[in-house]
Design a protein around this motif. Structure first.
Motif, mmCIF file in Angstrom:
data_model
loop_
_atom_site.group_PDB
_atom_site.id
_atom_site.type_symbol
_atom_site.label_atom_id
_atom_site.label_comp_id
_atom_site.label_asym_id
_atom_site.label_seq_id
_atom_site.Cartn_x
_atom_site.Cartn_y
_atom_site.Cartn_z
ATOM 1 N N THR A 11 8.184 -2.269 3.617
ATOM 2 C CA THR A 11 7.287 -1.226 3.119
ATOM 3 C C THR A 11 6.118 -1.120 4.092
ATOM 4 O OG1 THR A 11 7.900 -1.485 0.797
ATOM 5 C CG2 THR A 11 5.675 -0.649 1.249
ATOM 6 N N THR A 12 5.795 0.092 4.496
ATOM 7 C CA THR A 12 4.750 0.315 5.492
ATOM 8 C C THR A 12 3.520 0.941 4.838
ATOM 9 O OG1 THR A 12 6.458 0.682 7.179
ATOM 10 C CG2 THR A 12 4.210 1.359 7.727
ATOM 11 N N LEU A 13 2.385 0.272 4.983
ATOM 12 C CA LEU A 13 1.107 0.726 4.443
ATOM 13 C C LEU A 13 0.160 0.973 5.611
ATOM 14 C CD1 LEU A 13 0.769 -2.066 1.710
ATOM 15 C CD2 LEU A 13 1.914 0.152 1.487
ATOM 16 N N ARG A 14 -0.586 2.067 5.543
ATOM 17 C CA ARG A 14 -1.438 2.401 6.698
ATOM 18 C C ARG A 14 -2.779 2.969 6.241
ATOM 19 N NH1 ARG A 14 2.185 5.211 10.166
ATOM 20 N NH2 ARG A 14 2.768 3.110 10.816
ATOM 21 N N GLU A 15 -3.826 2.559 6.949
ATOM 22 C CA GLU A 15 -5.183 3.073 6.714
ATOM 23 C C GLU A 15 -5.697 3.706 7.999
ATOM 24 O OE1 GLU A 15 -9.700 1.511 5.558
ATOM 25 O OE2 GLU A 15 -8.016 0.121 5.537
ATOM 26 N N ASP A 16 -6.167 4.951 7.904
ATOM 27 C CA ASP A 16 -6.667 5.616 9.109
ATOM 28 C C ASP A 16 -8.113 5.215 9.383
ATOM 29 O OD1 ASP A 16 -8.692 7.968 8.387
ATOM 30 O OD2 ASP A 16 -7.165 7.919 6.820
ATOM 31 N N ASP A 17 -8.530 5.416 10.627
ATOM 32 C CA ASP A 17 -9.858 4.979 11.069
ATOM 33 C C ASP A 17 -10.969 5.972 10.750
ATOM 34 O OD1 ASP A 17 -8.955 2.599 12.119
ATOM 35 O OD2 ASP A 17 -8.593 3.438 14.114
ATOM 36 N N PHE A 18 -10.605 7.197 10.375
ATOM 37 C CA PHE A 18 -11.626 8.232 10.169
ATOM 38 C C PHE A 18 -12.004 8.347 8.695
ATOM 39 C CE2 PHE A 18 -13.118 12.644 9.686
ATOM 40 C CZ PHE A 18 -14.121 12.667 10.644
ATOM 41 N N PHE A 19 -11.037 8.705 7.855
ATOM 42 C CA PHE A 19 -11.297 8.823 6.421
ATOM 43 C C PHE A 19 -11.159 7.485 5.686
ATOM 44 C CE2 PHE A 19 -9.856 13.156 7.478
ATOM 45 C CZ PHE A 19 -10.922 13.882 6.978
ATOM 46 N N HIS A 20 -10.469 6.531 6.324
ATOM 47 C CA HIS A 20 -10.154 5.249 5.703
ATOM 48 C C HIS A 20 -9.320 5.436 4.422
ATOM 49 C CE1 HIS A 20 -12.563 3.030 8.573
ATOM 50 N NE2 HIS A 20 -13.498 3.948 8.410
ATOM 51 N N ASN A 21 -8.488 6.485 4.454
ATOM 52 C CA ASN A 21 -7.526 6.674 3.382
ATOM 53 C C ASN A 21 -6.381 5.686 3.546
ATOM 54 O OD1 ASN A 21 -8.888 8.830 2.182
ATOM 55 N ND2 ASN A 21 -7.888 10.333 3.510
ATOM 56 N N ARG A 22 -5.871 5.191 2.451
ATOM 57 C CA ARG A 22 -4.776 4.228 2.477
ATOM 58 C C ARG A 22 -3.491 4.903 2.014
ATOM 59 N NH1 ARG A 22 -7.558 -1.404 0.279
ATOM 60 N NH2 ARG A 22 -8.979 -1.650 2.063
ATOM 61 N N GLN A 23 -2.510 4.892 2.880
ATOM 62 C CA GLN A 23 -1.250 5.572 2.629
ATOM 63 C C GLN A 23 -0.132 4.565 2.356
ATOM 64 O OE1 GLN A 23 -0.379 7.840 6.148
ATOM 65 N NE2 GLN A 23 -2.512 8.445 6.410
ATOM 66 N N VAL A 24 0.813 4.969 1.540
ATOM 67 C CA VAL A 24 2.098 4.282 1.447
ATOM 68 C C VAL A 24 3.056 5.134 2.280
ATOM 69 C CG1 VAL A 24 3.925 3.428 -0.066
ATOM 70 C CG2 VAL A 24 1.540 3.422 -0.855
ATOM 71 N N VAL A 25 3.235 4.729 3.514
ATOM 72 C CA VAL A 25 3.994 5.546 4.465
ATOM 73 C C VAL A 25 5.479 5.488 4.161
ATOM 74 C CG1 VAL A 25 4.544 5.869 6.910
ATOM 75 C CG2 VAL A 25 2.233 5.183 6.226
ATOM 76 N N ARG A 26 5.954 4.300 3.833
ATOM 77 C CA ARG A 26 7.382 4.126 3.557
ATOM 78 C C ARG A 26 7.532 2.991 2.560
ATOM 79 N NH1 ARG A 26 8.862 4.044 8.540
ATOM 80 N NH2 ARG A 26 9.263 6.282 8.642
ATOM 81 N N LEU A 27 8.289 3.208 1.504
ATOM 82 C CA LEU A 27 8.474 2.213 0.456
ATOM 83 C C LEU A 27 9.916 1.721 0.444
ATOM 84 C CD1 LEU A 27 7.292 0.742 -2.083
ATOM 85 C CD2 LEU A 27 8.135 2.693 -3.415
ATOM 86 N N GLY A 28 10.090 0.415 0.621
ATOM 87 C CA GLY A 28 11.412 -0.189 0.470
ATOM 88 C C GLY A 28 12.445 0.281 1.474
ATOM 89 N N ASP A 29 12.068 0.439 2.718
ATOM 90 C CA ASP A 29 12.982 0.922 3.762
ATOM 91 C C ASP A 29 13.989 -0.172 4.136
ATOM 92 O OD1 ASP A 29 14.167 2.330 5.792
ATOM 93 O OD2 ASP A 29 12.465 2.212 7.167
ATOM 94 N N THR A 30 15.281 0.174 4.146
ATOM 95 C CA THR A 30 16.329 -0.795 4.532
ATOM 96 C C THR A 30 17.211 -0.263 5.667
ATOM 97 O OG1 THR A 30 17.788 0.050 2.799
ATOM 98 C CG2 THR A 30 16.426 -1.860 2.241
ATOM 99 N N ARG A 31 16.739 0.718 6.403
ATOM 100 C CA ARG A 31 17.572 1.275 7.472
ATOM 101 C C ARG A 31 17.929 0.248 8.527
ATOM 102 N NH1 ARG A 31 13.943 6.231 9.263
ATOM 103 N NH2 ARG A 31 12.378 4.617 8.820
ATOM 104 N N HIS A 32 17.074 -0.752 8.706
ATOM 105 C CA HIS A 32 17.331 -1.792 9.698
ATOM 106 C C HIS A 32 18.527 -2.672 9.319
ATOM 107 C CE1 HIS A 32 14.412 -3.052 6.684
ATOM 108 N NE2 HIS A 32 14.955 -4.249 6.755
ATOM 109 N N LEU A 33 18.960 -2.595 8.065
ATOM 110 C CA LEU A 33 20.110 -3.376 7.613
ATOM 111 C C LEU A 33 21.424 -2.624 7.726
ATOM 112 C CD1 LEU A 33 18.629 -4.996 4.363
ATOM 113 C CD2 LEU A 33 18.561 -5.857 6.709
ATOM 114 N N ASP A 34 21.362 -1.320 8.056
ATOM 115 C CA ASP A 34 22.573 -0.502 8.073
ATOM 116 C C ASP A 34 23.623 -1.037 9.038
ATOM 117 O OD1 ASP A 34 21.427 1.125 6.204
ATOM 118 O OD2 ASP A 34 20.919 2.746 7.601
ATOM 119 N N ALA A 35 23.174 -1.524 10.185
ATOM 120 C CA ALA A 35 24.125 -1.990 11.201
ATOM 121 C C ALA A 35 24.840 -3.254 10.767
ATOM 122 C CB ALA A 35 23.405 -2.235 12.520
#
Length: 211
Positions: A185-209
């Protein structure tokens, strides 16, 4: 910009044996070890070379071994913290899942869901579980790092994300962010507004191979 990469540990022995996890100290299966290596590679691809990285992990064996795979590619030693453990199921831990299912009392549809007792001795309430995850996340967020990696468990992920977005503890009674084992799960905070995003939740694409 701050990015937190939250890993839920991959397949563990309690999954395939049909046992209750919680604080039961199960290990990764051979499949889980391959998945841990894939998680580490995916994180290495996601984090720029030379970026400063901190690595935090639950101290249970299945998360610790996952974190060691990740730390090996970043040349970083994981900081182990028992507060990042899964919810404790008390006397049910390590027993067959059916044993817990027969005794489990689900929370009420309305009322105090956070302090609900589930009918299992020594099991954590949702309130106690959330409180310790929030406490460790407060400390992690006090570290001004560009990239942080947190290795934890499936249910614990809910409170990691909730702490990240600043959800009040009083609002947690109905919250459940679901993510599969071995996910990122990818969480990100920007440097300007300091908003906190949930960019991606529970990603398993790296397991596909590996499928």
């Amino acid at each position: 910009m701050r990015t937190i990469h939250v890993v839920t540990h991959p397949e563990a022995t309690h999954h395939v044996e049909g046992l209750v996890g919680g604080w039961h100290d199960s290990d990764l299966t051979p499949t889980g070890l391959r998945e841990a290596a894939a998680i580490a590679r995916a994180l290495r691809d996601a984090v720029p070379e030379g970026a400063e990285v901190e690595l935090f992990s639950s101290d249970l064996l299945r998360t610790r071994r996952t974190a060691e795979e990740v730390g090996g590619l970043f040349d970083v030693k994981p900081v182990l913290d028992e507060r990042l453990r899964e919810k404790s199921y008390g006397e049910a831990e390590g027993r067959p899942q059916a044993w817990l299912d027969e005794r489990f009392l689900p929370p009420p549809a309305v009322g105090d869901r956070m302090a609900h007792q589930e009918g299992v001795r020594e099991a954590e309430t949702k309130e106690a579980f959330a409180r310790r995850i929030y406490a460790v996340m407060d400390e992690i967020l006090d570290h001004p790092r560009e990239h942080q990696i947190v290795v934890t468990h499936g249910y614990a992920l809910t409170f990691v994300v909730a702490a990240w977005i600043g959800m009040p503890a009083a609002s947690l009674g109905y919250v459940n962010f679901r993510a599969p084992s071995g996910s990122i799960t990818t969480l990100r905070e920007d440097d300007f507004f300091h908003n906190r995003q949930v960019v991606r939740l529970g990603d398993t694409r790296h397991l596909d191979a590996l499928a």
